[in-house]
Design an enzyme around this catalytic site. Structure first.
Site, PDB file in Angstrom:
ATOM      1  N   ARG A 114      59.506 -47.305 -41.680  1.00  0.00           N
ATOM      2  CA  ARG A 114      59.245 -48.116 -40.497  1.00  0.00           C
ATOM      3  C   ARG A 114      60.559 -48.716 -40.007  1.00  0.00           C
ATOM      4  O   ARG A 114      61.206 -49.460 -40.743  1.00  0.00           O
ATOM      5  CB  ARG A 114      58.246 -49.225 -40.849  1.00  0.00           C
ATOM      6  CG  ARG A 114      57.985 -50.233 -39.753  1.00  0.00           C
ATOM      7  CD  ARG A 114      56.906 -51.240 -40.171  1.00  0.00           C
ATOM      8  NE  ARG A 114      56.648 -52.211 -39.118  1.00  0.00           N
ATOM      9  CZ  ARG A 114      57.131 -53.455 -39.103  1.00  0.00           C
ATOM     10  NH1 ARG A 114      57.866 -53.913 -40.098  1.00  0.00           N
ATOM     11  NH2 ARG A 114      56.854 -54.264 -38.104  1.00  0.00           N
TER      12      ARG A 114
ATOM     13  N   HIS B  31      61.293 -55.359 -32.055  1.00  0.00           N
ATOM     14  CA  HIS B  31      61.428 -56.278 -33.178  1.00  0.00           C
ATOM     15  C   HIS B  31      62.474 -57.320 -32.781  1.00  0.00           C
ATOM     16  O   HIS B  31      63.546 -57.403 -33.371  1.00  0.00           O
ATOM     17  CB  HIS B  31      61.802 -55.508 -34.450  1.00  0.00           C
ATOM     18  CG  HIS B  31      61.554 -56.259 -35.737  1.00  0.00           C
ATOM     19  ND1 HIS B  31      60.829 -55.724 -36.779  1.00  0.00           N
ATOM     20  CD2 HIS B  31      61.948 -57.486 -36.139  1.00  0.00           C
ATOM     21  CE1 HIS B  31      60.785 -56.601 -37.788  1.00  0.00           C
ATOM     22  NE2 HIS B  31      61.468 -57.673 -37.421  1.00  0.00           N
TER      23      HIS B  31
ATOM     24  N   GLU C 271      55.283 -58.906 -34.928  1.00  0.00           N
ATOM     25  CA  GLU C 271      55.108 -60.356 -34.998  1.00  0.00           C
ATOM     26  C   GLU C 271      55.340 -61.065 -33.667  1.00  0.00           C
ATOM     27  O   GLU C 271      56.271 -61.883 -33.552  1.00  0.00           O
ATOM     28  CB  GLU C 271      56.035 -60.945 -36.071  1.00  0.00           C
ATOM     29  CG  GLU C 271      55.796 -60.373 -37.456  1.00  0.00           C
ATOM     30  CD  GLU C 271      56.559 -61.117 -38.546  1.00  0.00           C
ATOM     31  OE1 GLU C 271      57.435 -61.940 -38.221  1.00  0.00           O
ATOM     32  OE2 GLU C 271      56.262 -60.891 -39.725  1.00  0.00           O
TER      33      GLU C 271
ATOM     34  N   ASN D 222      51.807 -58.133 -41.658  1.00  0.00           N
ATOM     35  CA  ASN D 222      52.951 -58.606 -42.443  1.00  0.00           C
ATOM     36  C   ASN D 222      52.509 -59.831 -43.220  1.00  0.00           C
ATOM     37  O   ASN D 222      51.926 -60.753 -42.647  1.00  0.00           O
ATOM     38  CB  ASN D 222      54.122 -59.006 -41.536  1.00  0.00           C
ATOM     39  CG  ASN D 222      54.765 -57.801 -40.866  1.00  0.00           C
ATOM     40  OD1 ASN D 222      54.381 -56.653 -41.118  1.00  0.00           O
ATOM     41  ND2 ASN D 222      55.732 -58.055 -40.007  1.00  0.00           N
TER      42      ASN D 222
ATOM     43  N   TYR E  35      53.682 -62.761 -46.250  1.00  0.00           N
ATOM     44  CA  TYR E  35      54.666 -63.340 -47.158  1.00  0.00           C
ATOM     45  C   TYR E  35      54.113 -64.513 -47.963  1.00  0.00           C
ATOM     46  O   TYR E  35      54.441 -64.680 -49.126  1.00  0.00           O
ATOM     47  CB  TYR E  35      55.904 -63.802 -46.377  1.00  0.00           C
ATOM     48  CG  TYR E  35      56.701 -62.628 -45.834  1.00  0.00           C
ATOM     49  CD1 TYR E  35      57.664 -62.005 -46.619  1.00  0.00           C
ATOM     50  CD2 TYR E  35      56.448 -62.117 -44.574  1.00  0.00           C
ATOM     51  CE1 TYR E  35      58.368 -60.912 -46.150  1.00  0.00           C
ATOM     52  CE2 TYR E  35      57.149 -61.012 -44.089  1.00  0.00           C
ATOM     53  CZ  TYR E  35      58.104 -60.418 -44.884  1.00  0.00           C
ATOM     54  OH  TYR E  35      58.795 -59.332 -44.436  1.00  0.00           O
TER      55      TYR E  35
ATOM     56  N   GLU F   5      54.758 -55.160 -43.723  1.00  0.00           N
ATOM     57  CA  GLU F   5      55.848 -55.877 -44.397  1.00  0.00           C
ATOM     58  C   GLU F   5      55.282 -56.736 -45.511  1.00  0.00           C
ATOM     59  O   GLU F   5      54.279 -57.424 -45.326  1.00  0.00           O
ATOM     60  CB  GLU F   5      56.603 -56.833 -43.453  1.00  0.00           C
ATOM     61  CG  GLU F   5      57.554 -56.176 -42.507  1.00  0.00           C
ATOM     62  CD  GLU F   5      58.286 -57.181 -41.633  1.00  0.00           C
ATOM     63  OE1 GLU F   5      58.518 -58.332 -42.065  1.00  0.00           O
ATOM     64  OE2 GLU F   5      58.619 -56.808 -40.493  1.00  0.00           O
TER      65      GLU F   5
HETATM   66  C1  GBH Z   1      59.361 -61.156 -40.936  1.00  0.00           C
HETATM   67  O1  GBH Z   1      59.099 -62.410 -40.380  1.00  0.00           O
HETATM   68  C2  GBH Z   1      60.179 -60.359 -39.960  1.00  0.00           C
HETATM   69  O2  GBH Z   1      59.386 -59.360 -39.338  1.00  0.00           O
HETATM   70  C3  GBH Z   1      61.416 -59.745 -40.561  1.00  0.00           C
HETATM   71  O3  GBH Z   1      62.270 -59.325 -39.537  1.00  0.00           O
HETATM   72  C4  GBH Z   1      62.065 -60.719 -41.497  1.00  0.00           C
HETATM   73  O4  GBH Z   1      63.292 -60.264 -41.975  1.00  0.00           O
HETATM   74  C5  GBH Z   1      61.122 -60.943 -42.644  1.00  0.00           C
HETATM   75  O5  GBH Z   1      59.857 -61.337 -42.199  1.00  0.00           O
HETATM   76  C6  GBH Z   1      61.613 -61.984 -43.637  1.00  0.00           C
HETATM   77  O6  GBH Z   1      61.717 -63.226 -43.041  1.00  0.00           O
HETATM   78  O7  GBH Z   1      56.380 -71.304 -39.628  1.00  0.00           O
HETATM   79  O8  GBH Z   1      54.869 -72.335 -41.166  1.00  0.00           O
HETATM   80  O9  GBH Z   1      54.562 -70.048 -40.541  1.00  0.00           O
HETATM   81  C7  GBH Z   1      58.569 -63.382 -41.231  1.00  0.00           C
HETATM   82  C8  GBH Z   1      57.761 -64.390 -40.438  1.00  0.00           C
HETATM   83  C9  GBH Z   1      57.618 -66.614 -39.827  1.00  0.00           C
HETATM   84  C10 GBH Z   1      57.101 -66.000 -42.074  1.00  0.00           C
HETATM   85  C11 GBH Z   1      57.871 -68.031 -40.249  1.00  0.00           C
HETATM   86  C12 GBH Z   1      57.281 -67.426 -42.526  1.00  0.00           C
HETATM   87  C13 GBH Z   1      57.595 -69.687 -41.865  1.00  0.00           C
HETATM   88  C14 GBH Z   1      56.513 -70.647 -42.181  1.00  0.00           C
HETATM   89  N1  GBH Z   1      57.913 -65.710 -40.913  1.00  0.00           N
HETATM   90  N2  GBH Z   1      57.118 -68.376 -41.455  1.00  0.00           N
HETATM   91  S1  GBH Z   1      55.535 -71.115 -40.756  1.00  0.00           S
END
Ligand code: GBH
Length: 469
Positions: free
Chosen positions: A76, A120, A165, A293, A295, A370
């Site tokens: 991807r 992106h 996203e 995605n 995390y 992701e």
């Molecule tokens: C992804 O975004 C991206 O697609 C990628 O490019 C990036 O490198 C990767 O993750 C790692 O960061 O604001 O309370 O939700 C991650 C999206 C958005 C997840 C902000 C965590 C922070 C907490 N992120 N979020 S909150």
């Protein structure tokens, strides 16, 4: 316990153009909002920029070798809009299109499925100067861009993903301003949500027309939002954050309408008159697969207006909230353990999210586009990276995907973020997500232990617990 994934389950890895390519001014590439933002003092950690990044623009053939050696079924990547259409409208740049054409052919030659993301986060700067995503015209420009790249790459791309996203583009780019272009305009952020959704629908129709054999998807960073207590007020805080984070996208994409409670909650900020008749129908172009995605999880409570706030909500250094119209929701720290991003490690949240999607949208195939973690990696004197914590994170999240599938979720594949260490946006090169280490002095690639482990998983489909350290 060993878990065996079904035959045909797709194992892949993911990257994004601005995070890995470099070559920022080469062969006719125009500037994007991330070039401008990262070159603005104070915006990124250590003033890091994507000028060189992992130099993938020049090392793409070597990187294809790593993808093949890992035994991945899919890769991807994202296409840099300003590389292929420098001003964001009008003429396309042949050299830019050729770069992605070579990449796609190289993947196909190695038996790897190309999964291309159209956007992106690297908007051509000229379009930002004309208003950016809060302006409706940007969605129309996106349709033309989509037509150009789908015409050039067409059915050679197995899956076309319109956006990565859109939550981040809208709320971090135009709400809190911790992402490019760094604007903090509450009404603009909601207009951006809509124009990103609209652009998805317009581009989706282009894919249907010009590449009927390709699959169509969009990738969302859905939030697993949990209440701090069983109180009605906390339940309402969850509902409101769920509306902003999840249903603002899932609603129009899958149900053909914005949720009524979202419009009511944000009525003080905007009347949503930027949603024109027919837009919601346009957005609801049927998807072949939804990209997810994942995390971490989010913990919220209704703020009583008196007690100290935690404000652990991704404001970063910004004084502005990405959560438009929800200033009285407090985001609480979670129990940990945490990754180097400070994000709570919670694999069960992924199972929960997949089962929610399965329940609310039965029959919609899902793809983890992701999942991964940043940790402080150490290179040993013999040049190895024993990234046990990343390996454990990946193991437990892949296991969580398996658990959701056991319970009925239709998950088709998993892409680890990321193939390579790369430019982690506002955090620059300080945070490393790769399963392959990049030495930014030499651009040498070194497989971390997690890469060796992932190759085993990708080539056998068998998930074994990591050997104890
Ligand atoms: C992804 O975004 C991206 O697609 C990628 O490019 C990036 O490198 C990767 O993750 C790692 O960061 O604001 O309370 O939700 C991650 C999206 C958005 C997840 C902000 C965590 C922070 C907490 N992120 N979020 S909150």
């Amino acid at each position: 316990m060993t878990r065996v994934f079904p035959e045909g389950f797709v194992w892949g890895s993911a990257t994004a153009s601005y995070q890995i390519e470099g070559g920022a001014t080469e062969d006719g590439r125009g500037p994007s909002i991330w070039d401008t933002y990262s070159h603005t003092p104070g915006r990124t950690l250590n003033g890091d920029t994507g000028d060189v990044a992992a130099d993938h623009y020049h090392r793409w053939a070597e990187d294809l070798g790593h993808i093949a050696e890992l035994g991945l079924a899919a890769y991807r990547f994202s296409i840099s809009w300003p590389r292929v259409q420098p001003g964001g409208c009008g003429a396309f740049n042949r050299a830019g299109l050729d770069f992605y054409s070579r990449l796609v052919d190289g993947l196909l030659e190695r038996g790897v499925r190309p999964v291309a993301t159209m956007y992106h986060w690297d908007l051509p700067q000229e379009l930002e100067d004309a208003g950016g995503w809060p302006a409706r015209d940007t969605a129309l420009r996106f349709r033309d861009y989509a037509a150009g790249i789908v015409e050039a790459l067409g059915d050679r791309v197995h899956t076309w993903t319109t956006f990565n996203e859109p939550w981040c583009s809208a709320y971090l780019g135009y709400g809190s301003g911790v992402h490019a272009p760094g604007r903090a305009e509450p009404a603009g952020a909601l207009a951006a949500v809509h124009h990103l959704n609209l652009a998805h629908g317009l581009a989706g129709r282009v894919v249907r027309e010009l590449a009927p054999a390709a699959e169509l998807s969009v990738t969302l960073n859905l939030h697993v939002v949990r209440p701090a207590s069983g109180s009605a007020a906390d339940a309402d805080a969850v509902r409101r954050i769920d509306a902003l984070a999840n249903r603002a996208f899932l609603g129009p994409l899958l149900d053909g309408a914005y949720p009524a409670d979202l419009l009511a909650d944000t009525a003080k900020v905007t009347d949503w008159s930027f949603v024109h008749d027919g837009d919601e129908r346009t957005i609801a172009v049927p998807l072949d697969v939804l990209g997810v995605n994942y995390y971490s999880t989010t913990l919220v409570r209704a703020w009583d207006g008196v007690s100290a706030r935690s404000d652990n909500d991704g404001h970063g250094s910004s004084a502005h909230t990405p959560w438009i119209g929800a200033d009285d929701v407090d985001f609480l720290p979670q129990p940990g353990p945490y990754t180097a991003m400070g994000w709570n490690i919670e694999p069960a949240g992924l199972t929960e999210l997949l089962l929610r999607l399965h329940r609310e949208h039965p029959g919609l195939p899902l793809m983890i586009t992701e999942n991964g973690a940043a940790f402080d990696d150490v290179v040993t004197p013999d040049g190895r990276v024993h990234d046990d914590r990343r390996l454990d994170y990946l193991y437990r999240h892949v296991d969580a995907v398996g658990a959701a599938m056991d319970a009925g979720a239709d998950v088709r594949g998993y892409f680890v973020w990321s193939l390579l260490d790369n430019f982690e946006w506002a955090w620059g090169y300080d945070r490393r997500f790769g399963i392959i280490r990049v030495d930014y002095d030499t651009q040498e690639r070194i497989w971390k232990d997690s890469a060796h482990w992932y190759r085993g998983l990708a080539t056998t489909g068998r998930l074994e617990p990591p050997a104890p350290a």
